[in-house]
Write a protein that holds these residues in place. Structure first.
Motif, mmCIF file in Angstrom:
data_model
loop_
_atom_site.group_PDB
_atom_site.id
_atom_site.type_symbol
_atom_site.label_atom_id
_atom_site.label_comp_id
_atom_site.label_asym_id
_atom_site.label_seq_id
_atom_site.Cartn_x
_atom_site.Cartn_y
_atom_site.Cartn_z
ATOM 1 N N ALA A 168 0.814 -1.221 0.000
ATOM 2 C CA ALA A 168 0.000 0.000 0.000
ATOM 3 C C ALA A 168 0.843 1.265 0.000
ATOM 4 O O ALA A 168 0.372 2.331 -0.402
ATOM 5 N N THR A 169 2.096 1.173 0.451
ATOM 6 C CA THR A 169 2.945 2.360 0.470
ATOM 7 C C THR A 169 3.224 2.867 -0.942
ATOM 8 O O THR A 169 3.649 4.005 -1.130
ATOM 9 N N LEU A 170 2.959 2.015 -1.947
ATOM 10 C CA LEU A 170 3.091 2.469 -3.330
ATOM 11 C C LEU A 170 2.277 3.742 -3.555
ATOM 12 O O LEU A 170 2.709 4.655 -4.254
ATOM 13 N N TYR A 171 1.097 3.798 -2.929
ATOM 14 C CA TYR A 171 0.222 4.948 -3.181
ATOM 15 C C TYR A 171 0.735 6.198 -2.493
ATOM 16 O O TYR A 171 0.610 7.302 -3.027
ATOM 17 N N ALA A 172 1.353 6.047 -1.348
ATOM 18 C CA ALA A 172 2.002 7.200 -0.706
ATOM 19 C C ALA A 172 3.181 7.653 -1.567
ATOM 20 O O ALA A 172 3.446 8.848 -1.726
ATOM 21 N N ALA A 173 3.892 6.681 -2.143
ATOM 22 C CA ALA A 173 5.039 7.019 -2.997
ATOM 23 C C ALA A 173 4.578 7.762 -4.245
ATOM 24 O O ALA A 173 5.219 8.721 -4.683
ATOM 25 N N ARG A 174 3.423 7.319 -4.804
ATOM 26 C CA ARG A 174 2.914 8.027 -5.995
ATOM 27 C C ARG A 174 2.542 9.468 -5.652
ATOM 28 O O ARG A 174 2.847 10.392 -6.408
ATOM 29 N N ALA A 175 1.887 9.648 -4.502
ATOM 30 C CA ALA A 175 1.508 11.013 -4.106
ATOM 31 C C ALA A 175 2.758 11.857 -3.888
ATOM 32 O O ALA A 175 2.818 13.028 -4.274
ATOM 33 N N ALA A 176 3.762 11.231 -3.275
ATOM 34 C CA ALA A 176 5.011 11.959 -3.041
ATOM 35 C C ALA A 176 5.649 12.347 -4.365
ATOM 36 O O ALA A 176 6.122 13.475 -4.547
ATOM 37 N N ALA A 177 5.665 11.409 -5.310
ATOM 38 C CA ALA A 177 6.291 11.685 -6.610
ATOM 39 C C ALA A 177 5.563 12.810 -7.332
ATOM 40 O O ALA A 177 6.192 13.655 -7.985
ATOM 41 N N ASP A 178 4.218 12.859 -7.211
ATOM 42 C CA ASP A 178 3.466 13.947 -7.833
ATOM 43 C C ASP A 178 3.894 15.286 -7.247
ATOM 44 O O ASP A 178 4.101 16.258 -7.960
ATOM 45 N N ARG A 179 3.989 15.318 -5.933
ATOM 46 C CA ARG A 179 4.355 16.591 -5.294
ATOM 47 C C ARG A 179 5.779 16.997 -5.643
ATOM 48 O O ARG A 179 6.075 18.166 -5.855
ATOM 49 N N LEU A 180 6.674 16.012 -5.704
ATOM 50 C CA LEU A 180 8.060 16.317 -6.058
ATOM 51 C C LEU A 180 8.134 16.813 -7.504
ATOM 52 O O LEU A 180 8.890 17.738 -7.815
ATOM 53 N N ALA A 181 7.320 16.211 -8.362
ATOM 54 C CA ALA A 181 7.338 16.615 -9.769
ATOM 55 C C ALA A 181 6.937 18.075 -9.910
ATOM 56 O O ALA A 181 7.471 18.800 -10.753
ATOM 57 N N ALA A 182 6.002 18.513 -9.056
ATOM 58 C CA ALA A 182 5.575 19.906 -9.102
ATOM 59 C C ALA A 182 6.731 20.841 -8.765
ATOM 60 O O ALA A 182 6.714 22.019 -9.112
ATOM 61 N N GLU A 183 7.740 20.302 -8.072
ATOM 62 C CA GLU A 183 8.913 21.118 -7.745
ATOM 63 C C GLU A 183 10.074 20.808 -8.684
ATOM 64 O O GLU A 183 11.215 21.179 -8.415
ATOM 65 N N GLY A 184 9.785 20.056 -9.730
ATOM 66 C CA GLY A 184 10.832 19.769 -10.704
ATOM 67 C C GLY A 184 11.703 18.574 -10.359
ATOM 68 O O GLY A 184 12.734 18.353 -10.981
ATOM 69 N N ILE A 185 11.299 17.800 -9.355
ATOM 70 C CA ILE A 185 12.088 16.620 -8.979
ATOM 71 C C ILE A 185 11.386 15.384 -9.520
ATOM 72 O O ILE A 185 10.228 15.134 -9.199
ATOM 73 N N GLU A 186 12.089 14.633 -10.349
ATOM 74 C CA GLU A 186 11.481 13.465 -10.977
ATOM 75 C C GLU A 186 11.900 12.201 -10.219
ATOM 76 O O GLU A 186 13.037 11.744 -10.333
ATOM 77 N N ALA A 187 10.987 11.665 -9.457
ATOM 78 C CA ALA A 187 11.288 10.452 -8.698
ATOM 79 C C ALA A 187 10.887 9.223 -9.493
ATOM 80 O O ALA A 187 9.858 9.216 -10.159
ATOM 81 N N ILE B 1 7.881 10.709 2.756
ATOM 82 C CA ILE B 1 8.637 10.271 1.581
ATOM 83 C C ILE B 1 9.196 11.486 0.837
ATOM 84 O O ILE B 1 10.357 11.496 0.414
ATOM 85 N N VAL B 2 8.377 12.543 0.718
ATOM 86 C CA VAL B 2 8.860 13.773 0.073
ATOM 87 C C VAL B 2 10.076 14.302 0.827
ATOM 88 O O VAL B 2 11.114 14.629 0.232
ATOM 89 N N ALA B 3 9.974 14.355 2.137
ATOM 90 C CA ALA B 3 11.081 14.896 2.938
ATOM 91 C C ALA B 3 12.334 14.055 2.755
ATOM 92 O O ALA B 3 13.443 14.586 2.631
ATOM 93 N N ALA B 4 12.143 12.738 2.711
ATOM 94 C CA ALA B 4 13.310 11.862 2.568
ATOM 95 C C ALA B 4 13.958 12.045 1.200
ATOM 96 O O ALA B 4 15.184 12.132 1.082
ATOM 97 N N VAL B 5 13.127 12.120 0.161
ATOM 98 C CA VAL B 5 13.692 12.306 -1.181
ATOM 99 C C VAL B 5 14.456 13.620 -1.246
ATOM 100 O O VAL B 5 15.577 13.686 -1.748
ATOM 101 N N LYS B 6 13.850 14.659 -0.684
ATOM 102 C CA LYS B 6 14.543 15.961 -0.711
ATOM 103 C C LYS B 6 15.856 15.890 0.049
ATOM 104 O O LYS B 6 16.844 16.511 -0.324
ATOM 105 N N SER B 7 15.826 15.146 1.130
ATOM 106 C CA SER B 7 17.040 15.030 1.923
ATOM 107 C C SER B 7 18.155 14.339 1.128
ATOM 108 O O SER B 7 19.326 14.697 1.247
ATOM 109 N N THR B 8 17.781 13.378 0.265
ATOM 110 C CA THR B 8 18.836 12.745 -0.549
ATOM 111 C C THR B 8 19.349 13.702 -1.615
ATOM 112 O O THR B 8 20.419 13.491 -2.173
ATOM 113 N N LEU B 9 18.569 14.730 -1.893
ATOM 114 C CA LEU B 9 18.985 15.697 -2.922
ATOM 115 C C LEU B 9 19.691 16.902 -2.318
ATOM 116 O O LEU B 9 20.131 17.791 -3.042
#
Lengths: 324, 339, 421
Positions: A211-230, A315-323
């Motif tokens: 089910a975390t796939l769906y949280a990951a998809r939402a995170a990826a959408d939000r990251l994409a809005a900031e120009g980050i392609e997950a 997930i968004v925070a973690a991805v940003k942290s890796t960037l």
């Protein structure tokens, strides 16, 4: 164009098709026959296949799973349902000492072609003993395979693959996904151990399952809005997990977040992170991060459960942290 | 504590033919001589790990397994050498397994506690007390569902009476009228403790609670065991539902080899040979007119078989690690299904 | 309306009265984020990075780098957005800063710990990701010349690629002008020392130049001491802290200090004409090798601690030092330091006195040697080489030797160390 199915109906469809295809396949579990299962994953199967192959068992998890092992050693392909993954604690001897080891300790004389289906996960406020994600326990046991379908299509295909596999497979379904709608393809390839790229991206990889796939998809959408392609890798199989797909994604993005609903400490993410550190070290441009549940039992109250479950924010925070 | 024939149900006057008795005697002699050899090999350091011997219990193995047909299956216990040998597992493959050799019946992966021969319906000895009960229940379920005509036997010790698995499996077997026999080898000892201090009920009452018929026999009288086993196995096979056969027997050795048995009364141990199932069988055969020289020749023949098997085991290679890895999962070439 | 605020010299320790403004890390007009290092402050023990506790822009610095100012002195002005350059400063507030201490290396045993690559020419580890290292190797970029943009200045692959693009194309070397006999400039790469390195260098030079050191060397016979330690440590049931050779030496120095309080004095250079300061608290410095370099925090009241307490506290102090959790307080006080290099295979170590202290005991490795007995026959002994460096302004040779002999007596009759001091 087929009508969309709910996840739980895709499970029932897979069971039905597997039973139709192979007379050795039988179902066992508490209330799976007349009642159709607590989540209705076996609805209609008693009528279709009769009471011998669709067996209601007493509330005896230890012996019903042990009996499935014995039946598998005597020519059947049992599919056992454990009503909530939390109850599998009662059947651990059968799973860990019997099913997982029979092939090995008998020197390859036999296989144990059985499936243990069970729902995990929170989201229903079911409390500490009806919500746990315990898949890492089974992934830790040589001889077992573990799969966690996240989509309706996979609920069908991966259950078929699990039933067709010669070794014991623990099929973990997130109960929060049972109402999810989608299409199935009864002819889709049914490979064991293959991940799926759910979304392609260049900047960071999110490895997830269930089910975390769906949280990951939402995170990826939000990251994409900031120009980050997950890039999202839906593992599907936890044992064996698709190292090739994960390493290929890491080689592309150089940053990894592993997200799952299970408790983070000593979880599936820990193994994957360790393997990336040892085998894909030179591809990393940031530390590997994990997003999982905190180290406490899942609580009942709505607010507590909501705070517990890993979400898109984390997930968004973690991805940003890796960037960073 | 130790059981005696007096507690057993009366034996119907149904004498077993002498040639059949001689075959049972030979099975018991094979088990006895094999386990006596294992005891010596263990003391000499030729066998790694734990072994649990069934010396004194041979009549149960010979009598019950002798009553099974080729389609039948059974799951046994950590004290399971006798059942496996009675089923006819090849002696050299047996010795190789217990001595950890590549050519063992399980390739040296399992050892004494996991001897299995699926081709003979032997679902394995088991390292977990009571774990064979659900396996046999499931096997019976498969026999019923597949209509194989087979019966599944669960061997278990009196120590396993306290395991929840017995209670769960009696219930399931009774509910589903499974073709199954629960064979309790009651030697009075739950590992290191008298079963009287471990279990508050009795097996007959437990069976009665689930409506499962219970029969108790002198487990050191091989003819009595054979007769009772034949009766309960055929009842289960013919749709009569599960049966319990409780065999009162004696454990001569410790829980495991090397167990000094300080918890046992010296008089009890000293008295064990008086109830030796092999001696009783030999006496019955002599009384039935079998020559003493025929029995001596049988002993010699069994010893020769064991010598050959042991020699083959000692000469066999040690297992290969890479090959062991291949047995964790079924080779995966066939794992991709579908389009 | 923009509020202009003053930044003042922070008080970084209980006893700190003034500090050297060693370095400005932000320039006027430069914005900073909460957590950025604004400046480096040095006291006589430690250099501290002062971090901003909120976002803002530095308007101007009022104290240049290198000056020593009292705690609370305004040193710069800043505001949230950089406006307000023409200023009526708000009344001085507590500094908008929090300090992260950087323990200063202290003299003593050589730091024998191998450092993981890559490192700068001065030995400092370069933080860089695995991918950045691999790419740098491929592109021929020297990581030491790359500025990292990641957390803690970690060099990421993008930094390497940027550096590779801006790298100057090599120019043909100019022909040297012919010159009469010239002095060779030493070959090799030059780099600017960090503030911390420069601070350490200045202090050590000052200590070696200004403190009249003299040195006393002797051996202690430690067969019994080693046996006692082994027996104490073999008793694992006690659950007590393991006793190390350093702990036993600290205990022996503590016992000696307790009976010779005159050794617990320091020379105060700052006072006009100098002053002798009796500390009298029985504090003992303890050199600890850490990943960031050697530090010498002070074991508080060591002279009065029973052996087990001393071992526990010394172990705790060592852990904090290695974790980088020492504070300014940990460096305050103490006239004598113990520097044990025994684990690094050295017979004698002649150390430089820790600035602000008056003696240091350098401890070597335990050596097995033959010594003649009364009849001249060789006897196997286990000896520890000790060198006491002492400040001649305070001590003459007799006093220092008495101190050293008391330490040796403690080590050679170690059962005394088991008694409460």
């Amino acid at each position: 164009m087929p009508k969309p199915l709910r996840y739980v109906n895709a499970v029932a469809q897979a069971l039905n098709d597997a039973m139709a295809a192979d007379p050795a396949v039988m179902l066992m579990g508490e209330d799976v026959a007349a009642a159709g299962g607590p989540f209705k994953a076996t609805r209609g199967l008693l009528d279709a296949h009769g009471p011998e192959r669709v067996r209601d068992t007493p509330i005896s998890e230890a012996s019903l799973v042990g009996a499935a092992v014995g039946a598998a050693l005597t020519g059947m392909k049992p599919v056992v349902e454990i009503m909530f993954m939390d109850f599998v604690t009662l059947a651990m001897d059968a799973v860990v000492n019997q099913a997982a080891k029979a092939r090995f300790m008998f020197g390859g004389q036999c296989s144990v072609p059985m499936v243990l289906r069970t729902p995990h996960g929170g989201g229903l406020n079911a409390g500490p003993q009806h919500s746990q994600c315990l898949e890492a326990w089974f992934a830790h046991i040589p001889g077992l395979r573990v799969v966690c379908p996240a989509t309706v299509a996979d609920a069908y295909s991966l259950l078929r693959a699990a039933i067709e596999a010669p070794d014991p497979v623990v099929v973990v379904e997130n109960k929060a996904l049972y109402a999810l709608q989608g299409d199935i393809d009864v002819n889709a390839p049914r490979a064991v151990g293959k991940a799926r790229i759910d979304r392609a991206g260049r900047d960071a990889t999110i490895v997830t399952y269930g089910a975390t796939l769906y949280a990951a998809r939402a995170a990826a959408d939000r990251l994409a809005a900031e120009g980050i392609e997950a890039e999202i890798v839906d593992l599907r199989w936890i044992q064996p997990w698709d190292e090739e797909a994960v390493f290929a994604s890491v080689a592309k993005t150089h940053r990894v977040v592993i997200a799952h609903e299970a408790v983070q400490a000593f979880g599936v993410g820990a193994e994957i992170a360790a393997r990336i550190a040892s085998d894909a070290f030179d591809d990393l441009d940031a530390p590997v991060l994990r997003v999982g549940a905190p180290f406490m039992p899942i609580a009942f109250a709505k607010t507590l459960e909501a705070a517990y479950l890993p979400d898109a924010d984390r997930i968004v925070a973690a991805v940003k942290s890796t960037l960073a | 504590m130790p059981s005696s024939a007096a507690q057993a149900d009366p034996i119907p006057a149904n004498p077993i033919p002498t040639d059949r008795r001689l075959a049972l005697h030979r099975t018991m002699q094979t088990i006895r001589a094999t386990e006596t050899t294992l005891s010596r090999l263990f003391a000499d350091g030729e066998i790694p790990g734990f072994i649990h011997l069934s010396v004194g219990q041979e009549a149960v193995a010979a009598g019950v397994v002798g009553a099974l047909g080729p389609r039948d299956s059974f799951a046994t216990t950590h004290r399971g050498h006798g059942h496996v040998l009675a089923r006819g597992v090849k002696l050299d493959l047996f010795f190789k397994e217990i001595m950890g050799r590549a050519g063992g019946i399980c390739g040296g992966r399992g050892g004494s506690m996991h001897v299995a021969d699926l081709s003979l319906g032997v679902l394995g000895a088991n390292g977990i007390v009571g774990a064979g009960l659900p396996l046999a229940t499931g096997s019976a379920l498969a026999h019923q569902t597949r209509r194989t005509g087979g019966v599944a036997v669960a061997f278990f010790g009196d120590g396993a009476m306290a395991e929840g698995a017995l209670h769960e499996c009696l219930n399931m077997a009774a509910l589903w009228k499974l073709p199954m026999v629960f064979v309790c080898e009651n030697n009075g000892w739950s590992e290191f403790s008298p079963t009287s201090t471990q279990f508050a009920a009795t097996l007959d009452k437990l069976g009665a609670a689930f409506g499962v018929p219970h029969r108790k026999v002198d487990g050191n009288d091989v003819a009595a065991v054979a007769e009772a086993a034949a009766e309960v196995v055929e009842a289960a096979r013919n749709g009569g539902g599960p049966r319990i056969l409780e065999c009162l027997t004696t454990r001569w050795h410790g829980h495991f080899e090397g167990d000094p048995q300080r918890y046992r009364n010296a008089d009890e141990i000293a008295g064990l040979p008086r109830n030796d199932p092999l001696r009783r069988s030999a006496e019955a055969l002599l009384a039935a007119g079998v020559e003493e020289s025929a029995l001596a020749a049988l002993v010699d023949a069994v010893d020769a078989e064991i010598r050959d098997a042991l020699e083959a085991a000692r000469a066999d290679a040690l297992p290969d690690v890479d090959a062991a890895f291949r047995d964790v999962y079924t080779p995966t070439a066939t794992l991709t299904a579908g389009a | 309306m923009t509020m202009v605020r003053e930044l003042v010299m922070p008080k970084l320790g209980l006893t700190m009265t003034e500090g050297v403004l060693a370095e400005w890390r932000v320039s006027p007009g430069q914005p900073f984020r909460s957590g950025d290092v604004l400046l480096v402050v040095e006291t006589d023990k430690i250099a501290s990075e002062v971090e901003a506790d909120s976002d803002g822009v530095l308007i101007e610095t009022t104290i240049p780098a290198g000056e020593t100012v009292a705690v609370g002195t305004p040193i710069a002005r800043w505001s949230a957005d950089g406006a307000g350059a023409a200023p009526a400063p708000e009344p001085a507030e507590t500094p908008a800063a929090k300090a992260a201490p950087i323990p200063a290396p202290t003299p003593g045993a050589a730091n024998a710990r191998p450092l993981p690559a890559p490192v700068r020419s001065n030995g400092e580890r370069i933080l860089s990701t695995p991918l950045a290292r691999r790419r740098a190797e491929g592109l021929g970029v020297d990581l030491a010349a790359v500025t990292g943009s990641g957390p803690r200045g970690r060099i990421k692959v993008a930094d390497v690629e940027a550096a590779a693009q801006t790298r100057p194309t090599p120019q043909p070397a100019p022909q040297p002008e012919p010159q009469a006999p010239k002095i060779e400039t030493p070959a090799g790469e030059r780099s600017k020392p960090t503030t911390l390195q420069a601070t350490v260098a200045r202090r050590l030079t000052a200590a070696k130049r200004d403190v009249p050191h003299f040195y006393l060397a002797a051996e202690a016979e430690v067969t019994e001491l080693a046996a006692l330690r082994d027996r104490l440590n073999a008793d694992t049931e006690s659950g007590l802290q393991r006793i190390s050779m350093t702990h036993l030496v600290l205990a022996a120095v503590g016992r000696a200090l307790a009976v010779m309080p005159e050794m617990d004095r320091v020379w105060d250079d700052e006072a006009p004409g100098g002053a002798i300061l009796a500390l009298g608290r029985g504090d003992i410095g303890m050199a600890v090798d850490t990943p960031r370099g050697l530090v010498a925090p002070v074991l508080r009241g060591a002279a009065a601690l029973p052996l087990d307490r001393l071992a526990e506290e010394a172990a705790a102090l060592t852990r904090r030092a290695r974790d980088g959790r020492l504070t300014e307080e940990d460096f305050q006080g103490g006239a004598v330091t113990v520097s044990n290099a025994g684990m690094h295979n050295v017979t004698y170590m002649t150390s430089i006195i820790n600035p602000g202290q008056s003696s240091i005991l350098g401890v070597g490795s335990v050596r097995s040697v033959f010594r003649p007995d009364a009849a001249g026959a060789p006897v196997l002994k286990r000896e520890l080489g000790l060198v006491l460096s002492a400040d001649h302004r305070l001590f003459d040779g007799v006093t220092a030797l008495a101190f050293l002999n008391r330490i040796i007596a403690g080590l050679e009759r170690p059962f005394r160390l088991l008694r409460a001091p």
